[in-house]
Design a protein around this motif. Structure first.
Motif, PDB file in Angstrom:
ATOM      1  N   PRO A 118      -6.908 -22.990  45.401  1.00 10.89           N
ATOM      2  CA  PRO A 118      -7.161 -21.605  45.820  1.00 10.89           C
ATOM      3  C   PRO A 118      -7.792 -21.542  47.216  1.00 10.89           C
ATOM      4  O   PRO A 118      -8.618 -22.380  47.573  1.00 10.89           O
ATOM      5  CB  PRO A 118      -8.152 -21.088  44.770  1.00 10.89           C
ATOM      6  CG  PRO A 118      -7.975 -21.980  43.595  1.00 10.89           C
ATOM      7  CD  PRO A 118      -7.591 -23.318  44.145  1.00 10.89           C
TER       8      PRO A 118
ATOM      9  N   TYR B  33     -11.518 -19.412  39.282  1.00  8.41           N
ATOM     10  CA  TYR B  33     -10.305 -19.371  40.103  1.00  8.41           C
ATOM     11  C   TYR B  33      -9.292 -20.420  39.668  1.00  8.41           C
ATOM     12  O   TYR B  33      -8.098 -20.201  39.753  1.00  8.41           O
ATOM     13  CB  TYR B  33     -10.676 -19.500  41.583  1.00  8.41           C
ATOM     14  CG  TYR B  33     -11.747 -18.508  41.929  1.00  8.41           C
ATOM     15  CD1 TYR B  33     -11.447 -17.150  42.026  1.00  8.41           C
ATOM     16  CD2 TYR B  33     -13.077 -18.889  42.058  1.00  8.41           C
ATOM     17  CE1 TYR B  33     -12.436 -16.215  42.253  1.00  8.41           C
ATOM     18  CE2 TYR B  33     -14.070 -17.970  42.294  1.00  8.41           C
ATOM     19  CZ  TYR B  33     -13.749 -16.629  42.391  1.00  8.41           C
ATOM     20  OH  TYR B  33     -14.716 -15.696  42.597  1.00  8.41           O
TER      21      TYR B  33
ATOM     22  N   TRP C 288      -8.719 -14.813  47.777  1.00  9.14           N
ATOM     23  CA  TRP C 288      -8.194 -14.003  46.686  1.00  9.14           C
ATOM     24  C   TRP C 288      -8.649 -12.567  46.853  1.00  9.14           C
ATOM     25  O   TRP C 288      -9.442 -12.251  47.736  1.00  9.14           O
ATOM     26  CB  TRP C 288      -8.634 -14.571  45.340  1.00  9.14           C
ATOM     27  CG  TRP C 288     -10.089 -14.362  45.035  1.00  9.14           C
ATOM     28  CD1 TRP C 288     -11.134 -15.015  45.614  1.00  9.14           C
ATOM     29  CD2 TRP C 288     -10.645 -13.451  44.109  1.00  9.14           C
ATOM     30  NE1 TRP C 288     -12.313 -14.573  45.105  1.00  9.14           N
ATOM     31  CE2 TRP C 288     -12.048 -13.607  44.162  1.00  9.14           C
ATOM     32  CE3 TRP C 288     -10.104 -12.523  43.216  1.00  9.14           C
ATOM     33  CZ2 TRP C 288     -12.917 -12.856  43.371  1.00  9.14           C
ATOM     34  CZ3 TRP C 288     -10.972 -11.780  42.424  1.00  9.14           C
ATOM     35  CH2 TRP C 288     -12.361 -11.951  42.506  1.00  9.14           C
TER      36      TRP C 288
ATOM     37  N   ASP D 120       0.130 -22.198  37.602  1.00 13.74           N
ATOM     38  CA  ASP D 120       0.083 -23.642  37.816  1.00 13.74           C
ATOM     39  C   ASP D 120      -0.626 -24.275  36.619  1.00 13.74           C
ATOM     40  O   ASP D 120      -1.789 -24.678  36.722  1.00 13.74           O
ATOM     41  CB  ASP D 120      -0.676 -23.926  39.128  1.00 13.74           C
ATOM     42  CG  ASP D 120      -0.891 -25.409  39.361  1.00 13.74           C
ATOM     43  OD1 ASP D 120      -0.139 -26.226  38.778  1.00 13.74           O
ATOM     44  OD2 ASP D 120      -1.811 -25.754  40.120  1.00 13.74           O
TER      45      ASP D 120
ATOM     46  N   GLY E  35       0.595 -16.770  44.640  1.00 13.75           N
ATOM     47  CA  GLY E  35       0.902 -17.552  43.457  1.00 13.75           C
ATOM     48  C   GLY E  35       2.358 -17.508  43.018  1.00 13.75           C
ATOM     49  O   GLY E  35       2.962 -18.535  42.743  1.00 13.75           O
TER      50      GLY E  35
ATOM     51  N   ASN F 230      -3.488 -27.010  36.536  1.00 16.31           N
ATOM     52  CA  ASN F 230      -4.001 -27.169  37.902  1.00 16.31           C
ATOM     53  C   ASN F 230      -3.544 -28.470  38.561  1.00 16.31           C
ATOM     54  O   ASN F 230      -4.347 -29.313  38.947  1.00 16.31           O
ATOM     55  CB  ASN F 230      -5.536 -27.095  37.930  1.00 16.31           C
ATOM     56  CG  ASN F 230      -6.050 -25.743  37.467  1.00 16.31           C
ATOM     57  OD1 ASN F 230      -6.761 -25.648  36.483  1.00 16.31           O
ATOM     58  ND2 ASN F 230      -5.658 -24.696  38.169  1.00 16.31           N
TER      59      ASN F 230
ATOM     60  N   THR G  56      -5.516 -19.465  38.656  1.00 16.79           N
ATOM     61  CA  THR G  56      -4.303 -20.090  39.202  1.00 16.79           C
ATOM     62  C   THR G  56      -3.522 -20.841  38.134  1.00 16.79           C
ATOM     63  O   THR G  56      -2.330 -21.076  38.286  1.00 16.79           O
ATOM     64  CB  THR G  56      -4.613 -21.061  40.374  1.00 16.79           C
ATOM     65  OG1 THR G  56      -5.564 -22.014  39.926  1.00 16.79           O
ATOM     66  CG2 THR G  56      -5.126 -20.338  41.576  1.00 16.79           C
TER      67      THR G  56
ATOM     68  N   SER H 105      -2.980 -19.613  47.733  1.00 16.78           N
ATOM     69  CA  SER H 105      -3.383 -21.008  47.530  1.00 16.78           C
ATOM     70  C   SER H 105      -2.576 -21.949  48.416  1.00 16.78           C
ATOM     71  O   SER H 105      -1.511 -21.588  48.920  1.00 16.78           O
ATOM     72  CB  SER H 105      -3.162 -21.411  46.073  1.00 16.78           C
ATOM     73  OG  SER H 105      -3.658 -20.436  45.204  1.00 16.78           O
TER      74      SER H 105
END
Lengths: 280, 353
Positions: free
Chosen positions: B134, B118, B137, B126, B88, B129, B122, B263
């Motif tokens: 993703p 998830y 993890w 981000d 990330g 989104n 993220t 990701s």
């Protein structure tokens, strides 16, 4: 182009063109790039700071440790290589013999694999401690110490010391040694007055070929030093990979290069007084 | 010497052509191609073939060892990558530099397979989104030998209290090792407070004599081999460690840890967005997700895959970390330049002590 002119083309220089390309692409260009980074800061302005950063505490400590490792490695290699070469000479083991093959053989394997093997040997539950245990001796904690790094570099660079010394000594005319004996020189005197002086060019090549790479290595110290000990090579690697500070990394590389060049000029000057050595 | 010049020119042309041919241009003669970069051994090779069979889009697959190497490869510009897979904080860095393209995640057929949890995680790097999907993890925790510890292991304290002198392996990675100390002291792993970072540094300096070594890939193997009692490792490594040696267990300490999500993102170089999106959609499909999971054994964000896996795996903390164990965990975000430099300097000092 006439046929006659074609013939004039020197075949040798024609064959060298791929090599010239190689040198430009993979030696000269990278050097220019390194110097550019070394002499600029993050914003691209000229600075000497990167070159001077060698004097910071952390860097100078890593630098001294590198010199210690390199000097120790060179001395140990000489102490191991010289008697071995003399023994090979006295036993009449020539260039084509099995002993030479055995010395060269490990160089055919990837050196990281060989260092990883040493990690297995030296680790706490490793092969060395297993064998010591069988002999009733206590375990030694050699893994992740300077001693482990020393073992690694000596092992790795020993052939580079043996080969030039071997070449120099094998080239000594047997008649010279016989003449010295006829004139009443004992074994040690023959060595001191004849064999040793004639092997100096090989010895100097060996020193350069062992000292320089052992000083600049970083993989050995990473693997056998467990990441706890830093050579200057490790610092440079860190600056490039995790620190994103290519300027300082390049600056340190340039400083190291200057140091290496100065020490090499010293050995080359010495060498020009003797016979040109074989490998270097 | 015209002959020589000719040969040189031919050689330069040949080398140049080789470079151009190697860039994996996205649109040549109507044949569709994608150039992707991912970590080593981080995708089932059969799935790449399968994608090409199903869609006719060729995948040029490149690998990198660490997020830093991936970034360096990307930035060098020798190859134009269409898709990148990374951690990330690295994707966030690239986002900040304008290297990534926004993608229409809602248009993905298999978006629903990725659990909401998830997407929430993220969104830390981000927001909304808009850029990343993703892939796998996990957490960072302690892998330890249950037969050689003298009490429960549930806190980072075991690494700092001196009980396991010389039997500890830390990560040879700047942020991961600082993360451990920061969490133990109760600070955020993304702190920009120099005092907190220095406190973590002091703790790590005091700990250094007790540390056997700082390793990355070998950390797990050293515990498996019994050379050390415990090591700080990623959850995926821990699962494999347990496979090799049943006495090993993995714990995410109660103070919390780093939760990482690797990701996928589309770079600004990508000219065939349709192809890129169909690749991302493909990766989220249950059968593909399952194949990749069985190849890698890291935690998957694909709820459909989790639902389909064996019960034994589903209950393994290293494969499917529970919500409780991740409650105190944080995602790394990109720190500002000044903080990065401070951590870098402190790390260098620590290593030279």
């Amino acid at each position: 182009m006439s046929e006659c002119r074609l013939k004039k083309i020197n075949r040798r220089s024609f064959l060298a063109s791929p090599y010239a390309l190689w040198i430009v692409g993979f030696t000269i260009l990278p050097l220019i790039i390194i110097f550019k980074y070394a002499l600029t800061d993050g914003a691209g302005a000229f600075t000497w700071d990167n070159l001077l950063s060698i004097f910071s505490d952390v860097h100078i400590k890593a630098f001294w440790f590198s010199i210690e490792i390199a000097a120790g490695c060179t001395i140990i290699c000489i102490l191991l290589a010289y008697p071995m070469v003399l023994a090979m000479k006295n036993l009449g083991l020539g260039r084509k013999g099995l002993s030479m093959f055995v010395i060269i053989l490990p160089m055919w394997m990837n050196f990281i694999l060989r260092i990883l093997a040493w990690q297995m040997i030296l680790s706490n539950n490793g092969i060395l401690n297993f064998l010591l245990g069988k002999l009733g001796m206590g375990p030694v904690a050699i893994a992740n110490t300077p001693a482990a790094i020393m073992v690694g570099v000596v092992y790795d660079y020993l052939p580079y010391m043996i080969l030039p010394i071997f070449n120099a000594i094998m080239d000594i005319d047997e008649d010279l040694i016989e003449a010295a004996r006829d004139l009443g020189a004992g074994g040690f005197t023959v060595f001191r007055r004849v064999i040793f002086p004639l092997s100096v060019p090989g010895l100097l090549s060996g020193i350069v070929m062992v000292f320089v790479p052992s000083m600049t290595s970083f993989v050995v110290s990473d693997i056998l030093g467990g990441g706890k000990l830093q050579l200057i090579g490790n610092v440079i690697e860190q600056e490039f990979t995790v620190g994103y500070n290519w300027n300082v990394g390049s600056g340190l590389s340039v400083t190291l290069m200057i140091f290496v060049l100065i020490s090499m000029m010293f050995t080359v000057k010495q060498k020009s007084e003797g016979k040109e050595s074989v490998i270097w | 010497m015209r002959g020589m010049k000719l040969v040189s020119a031919a050689l330069i042309a040949a080398v140049g052509f080789g470079m151009v041919a190697g860039t994996g241009c996205t649109a040549n003669n109507g044949k569709r191609e994608l150039t992707v970069i991912n970590y080593g051994e981080y995708m089932d090779p059969d799935m790449i073939e399968k994608f090409t069979q199903e869609t006719g889009i060729k995948i040029n697959y490149e690998e990198a060892l660490t997020p830093e190497e991936l970034y360096t490869k990307y930035k060098s510009g020798a190859i134009e990558y269409d898709l990148v897979c990374s951690d990330g904080y690295m994707l966030q860095k690239m986002m900040g530099e304008g290297e990534l393209q926004e993608i229409d995640i809602n248009a993905m057929e298999n978006k629903g397979n990725i659990g909401q949890k998830y997407w929430d995680i993220t969104s830390a790097f981000d927001p909304g989104n808009k850029y990343v999907v993703p892939y796998f993890w996990g957490t960072l925790g302690i892998l330890y030998d249950t037969t050689r510890v003298n009490g429960p292991v549930d806190s980072w304290d075991v690494l700092f209290n001196g009980d396991y002198k010389g039997e500890i392996i830390m990560q040879n990675s700047m942020r991961d090792t600082f993360m451990v100390a920061l969490k133990y002291l109760g600070y955020s792993i993304n702190t920009t407070n120099p005092d907190e970072l220095r406190a973590a540094y002091d703790l790590l300096v005091a700990q250094k004599p007790d540390v056997q070594s700082y390793l990355v890939d070998e950390a797990r193997d050293e515990v498996v081999a019994g050379n050390a009692i415990m090591a700080v490792v990623y959850s995926g490594e821990a699962y494999l460690g347990h496979e090799y040696n049943e006495d090993l267990a993995y714990v995410v300490p109660k103070e919390g840890s780093n939760i990482w999500v690797d990701s996928w993102a589309v770079t600004k170089n990508c000219k065939d967005m349709d192809a890129a999106m169909s690749f991302l959609d493909f990766l989220c499909r249950e059968d593909v997700g399952m194949a990749n999971f069985e190849y890698i054994y890291y935690s998957t964000p694909n709820d459909a895959v989790v639902a389909a896996m064996d019960e034994e795996l589903r209950e393994d903390e290293a494969i499917v970390p529970s919500d409780e164990s991740t409650a105190n965990c944080e995602v790394f975000v990109q720190t500002d330049d000044e903080t990065t430099r401070l951590i870098n300097d402190l790390w260098k000092d620590l290593k030279s002590k």
